[in-house]
Design a protein around this motif. Structure first.
Motif, PDB file in Angstrom:
ATOM      1  N   ALA A 373       0.843  -1.194   0.000  1.00 33.08           N
ATOM      2  CA  ALA A 373       0.000   0.000   0.000  1.00 33.08           C
ATOM      3  C   ALA A 373       0.881   1.248   0.000  1.00 33.08           C
ATOM      4  O   ALA A 373       2.036   1.204   0.435  1.00 33.08           O
ATOM      5  CB  ALA A 373      -0.923   0.009   1.220  1.00 33.08           C
ATOM      6  N   VAL A 374       0.326   2.336  -0.526  1.00 28.19           N
ATOM      7  CA  VAL A 374       1.015   3.625  -0.469  1.00 28.19           C
ATOM      8  C   VAL A 374       0.561   4.341   0.798  1.00 28.19           C
ATOM      9  O   VAL A 374      -0.630   4.598   0.990  1.00 28.19           O
ATOM     10  CB  VAL A 374       0.692   4.490  -1.704  1.00 28.19           C
ATOM     11  N   LYS A 375       1.522   4.641   1.658  1.00 28.51           N
ATOM     12  CA  LYS A 375       1.216   5.309   2.925  1.00 28.51           C
ATOM     13  C   LYS A 375       2.252   6.386   3.185  1.00 28.51           C
ATOM     14  O   LYS A 375       3.452   6.133   3.131  1.00 28.51           O
ATOM     15  CB  LYS A 375       1.209   4.293   4.072  1.00 28.51           C
ATOM     16  N   ASP A 376       1.775   7.592   3.444  1.00 24.58           N
ATOM     17  CA  ASP A 376       2.657   8.738   3.729  1.00 24.58           C
ATOM     18  C   ASP A 376       3.721   8.925   2.630  1.00 24.58           C
ATOM     19  O   ASP A 376       4.885   9.210   2.913  1.00 24.58           O
ATOM     20  CB  ASP A 376       3.323   8.568   5.099  1.00 24.58           C
ATOM     21  N   GLY A 377       3.298   8.709   1.409  1.00 23.16           N
ATOM     22  CA  GLY A 377       4.202   8.945   0.277  1.00 23.16           C
ATOM     23  C   GLY A 377       5.222   7.856   0.035  1.00 23.16           C
ATOM     24  O   GLY A 377       6.150   8.047  -0.757  1.00 23.16           O
ATOM     25  N   GLY A 378       5.093   6.703   0.689  1.00 24.08           N
ATOM     26  CA  GLY A 378       6.034   5.602   0.515  1.00 24.08           C
ATOM     27  C   GLY A 378       5.327   4.273   0.437  1.00 24.08           C
ATOM     28  O   GLY A 378       4.095   4.178   0.563  1.00 24.08           O
ATOM     29  N   TRP A 379       6.107   3.229   0.240  1.00 23.86           N
ATOM     30  CA  TRP A 379       5.552   1.879   0.165  1.00 23.86           C
ATOM     31  C   TRP A 379       5.549   1.223   1.543  1.00 23.86           C
ATOM     32  O   TRP A 379       6.469   1.394   2.331  1.00 23.86           O
ATOM     33  CB  TRP A 379       6.380   0.985  -0.760  1.00 23.86           C
ATOM     34  N   THR A 380       4.528   0.432   1.822  1.00 27.44           N
ATOM     35  CA  THR A 380       4.488  -0.357   3.050  1.00 27.44           C
ATOM     36  C   THR A 380       3.678  -1.620   2.783  1.00 27.44           C
ATOM     37  O   THR A 380       2.853  -1.649   1.859  1.00 27.44           O
ATOM     38  CB  THR A 380       3.856   0.429   4.213  1.00 27.44           C
TER      39      THR A 380
END
Length: 383
Positions: A373-380
């Motif tokens: 998922a994209v979270k806070d502009g990054g991948w997680t």
């Protein structure tokens, strides 16, 4: 030079990575889209070529790399050039799905194995006498699609809008996804297409909005994956947006910004490597590749570059086996190389483990994907 003039040109930009000595015993051609609409895919692939092995066993290896400027016709010209003028033993590329589809008949006629770092499974399925010369170094669509459908069902999604590129990538994705969706009780309420070079998808996105789907799946490779999603955001769409592994590149985050927050995709573990357990066999291979790429280029590679790196790993294992049968530079060696690639078993790559067979020339299983998922502009890792 105008793009339409490229197919007639013979002065391709050639990247001489290994020794230019005529003594090189194995020659590998590489065709990438380092310029043009598919450049975000092709640049990391071109940049990966210097990291490929220049000595395999007792054999030296030379790579002859050409840029097709994202043009399928230029891809054909490049492949013909590599076969007729360079007498290559194998070819890695091209970068784009339409480009790869267009060169299959020529590599098959010449009996030259093609390692295709493209998204669409159509380059290897359904298997036939031509596609038996092609090996795919990315996850097949069904492996990624099944993970997306599973996530949709668990998240309570009932209806899905689809928008994909009007080429083999988007078409095969619609075919695979719609079948899995129906099987799992999901209804596809809209089906739209756009071209990779399009600068607007307003009409298509309005049709998607009018269908009021719970979620939208965008099926596009590289930079073009961003436009449909940002357009939907600007038009007020509030549902979840899913992407394919075609969006798995740093520029997706840069180009999409806050408008792609919450995106879910199934893709390579490379995107979330710090969150991957050390016991995963691909973690070390991916880490080594990323480290080498960063040292050489000063930036992290997109997963598309890893597909070329994995092609090098496959050749590194298959070439010594083929050399027991015939001498490099001969049709017998190329045939033996094809056979050796098909016999690949439990080869750990950057994004999964390869197990090839006469009916499966991709070789990935569920170990070749993770939910992201994209979270806070990054991948997680997706929860």
């Amino acid at each position: 030079m105008m793009l339409k003039k490229l197919p007639a040109a013979v002065a391709f930009a050639t990247l001489a990575v290994a020794s230019q000595s005529a003594l090189a015993q194995v020659k590998i051609g590489v065709v990438s889209s380092a310029t043009g609409p598919t450049a975000l895919v092709g640049i990391p692939q071109k940049n990966t070529v210097p990291l490929l092995p220049t000595k395999i066993g007792d054999l030296t290896v030379e790579y002859i790399a050409l840029d097709d400027a994202s043009d399928p016709t230029a891809s054909v010209t490049a492949v013909k050039k590599l076969i007729s003028e360079q007498n290559v033993d194998a070819i890695i590329g091209p970068s784009g799905s339409p480009n790869a589809m267009g060169v299959i008949q020529f590599v098959a006629e010449a009996g030259v194995p093609l390692l295709a770092p493209v998204g669409t499974a159509a380059v290897v399925t359904p298997m036939d006498d031509k596609k038996k010369w092609v090996f795919k170094t990315t996850q097949n669509d069904d492996i990624i699609a099944s993970a997306l459908v599973e996530h949709m069902v668990k998240s309570g999604v009932k209806t899905v809008g689809f928008i994909g590129t009007g080429d083999p990538y988007g078409e095969n994705w619609h075919k695979v996804f719609s079948a899995l969706a129906e099987k799992n009780g999901l209804k596809v309420t809209a089906n739209e297409r756009f071209q990779r070079s399009d600068t607007s998808v307003t009409g298509q996105s309005l049709k998607l909005l009018s269908a009021r789907p719970d979620a939208v799946l965008v099926a596009a490779p590289g930079g073009p994956s961003v436009l449909p999603q940002t357009t939907l955001h600007d038009q007020g769409y509030k549902g979840r947006v899913y992407q394919t592994h075609g969006a798995a590149l740093p520029d997706f985050l840069k180009l999409g910004g806050k408008k792609i927050e919450g995106t879910v995709l199934a893709a390579s573990l490379m995107l979330v490597l710090p969150e991957i357990a050390d016991s995963n066999p691909s973690k070390k291979v991916a880490s080594d590749y990323i480290g080498a790429y960063e040292k050489l280029h000063g930036s992290k590679p997109a997963t598309f570059g890893a597909n070329v790196y994995d092609a090098g790993l496959l050749l590194q294992q298959a070439i010594p086996l083929a050399a027991k049968t015939a001498k490099p530079g001969t049709k017998e060696f190329r045939a033996a190389l094809r056979d050796s690639l098909e016999q690949t078993r439990e080869l750990v790559g950057t994004q999964g483990v390869y197990n090839m067979s006469s009916g499966d020339h991709s070789g990935f299983d569920e170990r070749g994907r993770v939910m992201i998922a994209v979270k806070d502009g990054g991948w997680t890792l997706a929860k």
